[in-house]
Scaffold this active site. Structure first.
Site, mmCIF file in Angstrom:
data_model
loop_
_atom_site.group_PDB
_atom_site.id
_atom_site.type_symbol
_atom_site.label_atom_id
_atom_site.label_comp_id
_atom_site.label_asym_id
_atom_site.label_seq_id
_atom_site.Cartn_x
_atom_site.Cartn_y
_atom_site.Cartn_z
ATOM 1 N N TYR A 8 65.478 -44.537 -43.168
ATOM 2 C CA TYR A 8 66.801 -45.012 -42.765
ATOM 3 C C TYR A 8 67.506 -45.583 -44.011
ATOM 4 O O TYR A 8 66.923 -46.390 -44.738
ATOM 5 C CB TYR A 8 66.660 -46.081 -41.677
ATOM 6 C CG TYR A 8 67.981 -46.688 -41.275
ATOM 7 C CD1 TYR A 8 68.915 -45.943 -40.564
ATOM 8 C CD2 TYR A 8 68.311 -47.988 -41.636
ATOM 9 C CE1 TYR A 8 70.144 -46.487 -40.223
ATOM 10 C CE2 TYR A 8 69.533 -48.542 -41.289
ATOM 11 C CZ TYR A 8 70.444 -47.786 -40.584
ATOM 12 O OH TYR A 8 71.659 -48.319 -40.244
ATOM 13 N N ASP A 27 58.547 -48.586 -37.763
ATOM 14 C CA ASP A 27 59.886 -48.667 -37.179
ATOM 15 C C ASP A 27 59.897 -47.695 -35.999
ATOM 16 O O ASP A 27 59.875 -46.477 -36.182
ATOM 17 C CB ASP A 27 60.940 -48.283 -38.240
ATOM 18 C CG ASP A 27 62.372 -48.445 -37.732
ATOM 19 O OD1 ASP A 27 62.582 -48.321 -36.504
ATOM 20 O OD2 ASP A 27 63.279 -48.670 -38.548
ATOM 21 N N LYS A 44 70.057 -49.386 -30.869
ATOM 22 C CA LYS A 44 70.002 -47.965 -30.532
ATOM 23 C C LYS A 44 69.518 -47.785 -29.084
ATOM 24 O O LYS A 44 70.200 -48.221 -28.182
ATOM 25 C CB LYS A 44 69.116 -47.248 -31.550
ATOM 26 C CG LYS A 44 69.392 -47.652 -33.004
ATOM 27 C CD LYS A 44 70.762 -47.226 -33.511
ATOM 28 C CE LYS A 44 71.138 -47.856 -34.854
ATOM 29 N NZ LYS A 44 70.191 -47.681 -35.945
ATOM 30 N N ARG A 102 67.662 -72.171 -32.580
ATOM 31 C CA ARG A 102 67.182 -71.225 -33.598
ATOM 32 C C ARG A 102 65.680 -71.025 -33.462
ATOM 33 O O ARG A 102 65.168 -69.915 -33.563
ATOM 34 C CB ARG A 102 67.547 -71.706 -35.015
ATOM 35 C CG ARG A 102 66.804 -70.927 -36.108
ATOM 36 C CD ARG A 102 67.433 -70.991 -37.507
ATOM 37 N NE ARG A 102 67.951 -72.275 -37.871
ATOM 38 C CZ ARG A 102 67.202 -73.345 -38.185
ATOM 39 N NH1 ARG A 102 65.884 -73.273 -38.168
ATOM 40 N NH2 ARG A 102 67.779 -74.481 -38.496
HETATM 41 C C1 LIG Z 1 69.978 -48.405 -37.160
HETATM 42 C C2 LIG Z 1 68.632 -48.467 -37.720
HETATM 43 C C3 LIG Z 1 68.194 -49.587 -38.432
HETATM 44 C C4 LIG Z 1 69.108 -50.769 -38.716
HETATM 45 O O1 LIG Z 1 69.438 -51.438 -37.540
HETATM 46 P P1 LIG Z 1 70.826 -52.251 -37.275
HETATM 47 O O2 LIG Z 1 70.678 -52.701 -35.891
HETATM 48 O O3 LIG Z 1 71.949 -51.273 -37.516
HETATM 49 O O4 LIG Z 1 70.871 -53.363 -38.262
HETATM 50 C C5 LIG Z 1 66.892 -49.581 -38.913
HETATM 51 N N1 LIG Z 1 66.060 -48.543 -38.685
HETATM 52 C C6 LIG Z 1 66.463 -47.445 -38.015
HETATM 53 C C7 LIG Z 1 65.504 -46.329 -37.805
HETATM 54 C C8 LIG Z 1 67.747 -47.371 -37.505
HETATM 55 O O5 LIG Z 1 68.137 -46.278 -36.845
#
Ligand SMILES: *Cc1c(COP(=O)(O)O)cnc(C)c1O
Length: 387
Positions: free
Chosen positions: A98, A170, A195, A46
């Site tokens: 998001y 982000d 993504k 961890r």
């Molecule tokens: C998908 C997404 C998240 C969340 O991520 P997960 O991997 O689904 O937990 C956060 N911010 C953005 C911009 C996203 O597209």
């Protein structure tokens, strides 16, 4: 070294014992100590895992940060970041956010006394208005999803530095291949690596990158203490995906640009939201702070009743959530991804019942346009027949 080379070589020179050109997966959770008071650098998985460490160093380097942290999902990364804040703290957050981040802030962090104001983060006057003595950070997505609102990262980070608060970006939609917020003054960058970084719709992961020694140490403490870390198998899968990031992003952008331009000329479409288009209000800032465009955009049909038959008639493009993978996916934000955001906020930013979001894959662009064209024609003739 150029970013394309650094991406392709992730993990390949780290393993000197065997010379393996891809880094092995260390499943071990415990690591033997040579003797009392000594450590190989690895004690318990961890805290630190050899496979995860290679990924974490790679993303820190790619984003020009000092430390990287791999988490079990994008949401786990956000939860870990928000744990920097304490009861009574306030955050300024991008308006077109998001949905999961909004839910985390409003339904969970709020119970711990952390509040947020949602503003158009490209409007410095609105940011100043939202600022109060308890404000400890500003959280931005640029471009936003689904409406592709662009924020000037450098302007926001400069403002935040003046107030002594953190800038968190982000960077999921652009990845470090196209945009590096830390170079523009941000303190923390986060990704849903599920993504574009993973890129194949087959691994759930989140990343955090920090700038500065103190912040990096604080994040190390939170990452280990909260424990929402990425497993070694998924760390490896993510690195495997990242090796082709440069090629994929180039194709995503080229396909998305061609399709957005095609949609602009289609009589059933009223608006296309994509910063690569010169008509987009964020085009200039986007071109200044990024070297390219994401592969996702949104568009509005002229009538809401066109949506249902279109989603039923697309074949190559899947009706599915998520984004950033090699396969084309289309979703209906008002019903699918943004259902947790209250109607008034959704309408204020323009996520209405005519909006579709398209994550353009790396298929041949002609096949994608043909699929859309056929679905539009089928929808039009059904609607005409029903009248
Ligand atoms: C998908 C997404 C998240 C969340 O991520 P997960 O991997 O689904 O937990 C956060 N911010 C953005 C911009 C996203 O597209």
């Amino acid at each position: 070294m150029n970013i394309e080379s650094r991406l392709a070589q992730i993990g390949s020179i780290e393993e000197s014992k065997t010379g393996a050109v891809t880094f092995p997966i260390y499943h071990a959770t415990a690591y033997r100590h040579p003797k009392l008071g000594q450590s190989t650098g690895f004690d318990y998985t961890r805290t630190k895992n050899p496979t995860r460490s290679v990924l974490e160093s790679a993303i820190a380097d790619l984003e020009s940060g000092d430390a990287g942290f791999a988490c079990s999902s994008g949401m786990a990364a956000l939860q870990t970041i928000f744990a920097l804040f304490s009861q009574g703290d306030h955050l300024i957050v991008s308006l077109d956010l998001y949905g999961g981040t909004y839910r985390l802030l409003e339904q969970i962090m709020s119970r711990f006394g952390i509040t947020a104001s949602y503003v158009d983060t490209n409007d410095l006057a609105a940011i100043e208005d939202a600022y109060g003595e308890c404000t400890k950070g500003i959280f931005i997505e640029t471009p936003t999803n689904p409406l592709m609102m662009v924020t000037d990262i450098e302007a926001v980070a400069t403002w935040a530095k003046g107030k002594g608060i953190l800038t968190i970006v982000d960077n999921t939609l652009l990845t470090p291949y196209f945009q590096r917020p830390i170079e523009l003054g941000a303190d923390i960058v986060t990704h849903s690596a599920t993504k574009y970084l993973g890129g194949h719709n087959d691994v759930l992961a989140g990343l955090i990158i920090t700038k500065g020694k103190e912040l990096s140490e604080q994040m190390f403490f939170l990452h280990n203490s909260i424990g929402a870390v990425l497993g070694p198998q998924d760390s490896w899968l993510l690195m495997r995906g990242m090796k082709t990031l440069a090629l994929r992003m180039e194709r995503h952008e080229a396909n998305a640009t061609a399709i957005a331009k095609w949609l602009l000329t289609h009589p059933m479409v009223s608006d296309v939201y994509y910063p690569a288009l010169e008509t987009h209000p964020g085009h200039e800032i986007q071109s200044k702070q990024s070297s390219g465009n994401t592969g996702i955009f949104s568009f509005k049909m002229k009538e809401a009743r066109m949506i249902e038959p279109i989603l039923r008639h697309i074949r190559l493009i899947a009706f599915a959530e998520s984004l950033g993978g090699v396969e084309s996916l289309m979703t209906y934000p008002a019903v699918q991804t943004h259902a947790d955001i209250p109607l008034d906020i959704r309408e204020r930013v323009g996520v209405d019942d005519r909006l579709l979001r398209y994550s353009v894959g790396i298929e041949h662009v002609d096949d994608l346009i043909q699929d859309l064209s056929r679905a539009f024609d089928a929808a039009a003739s059904e609607l005409a027949g029903g009248e």
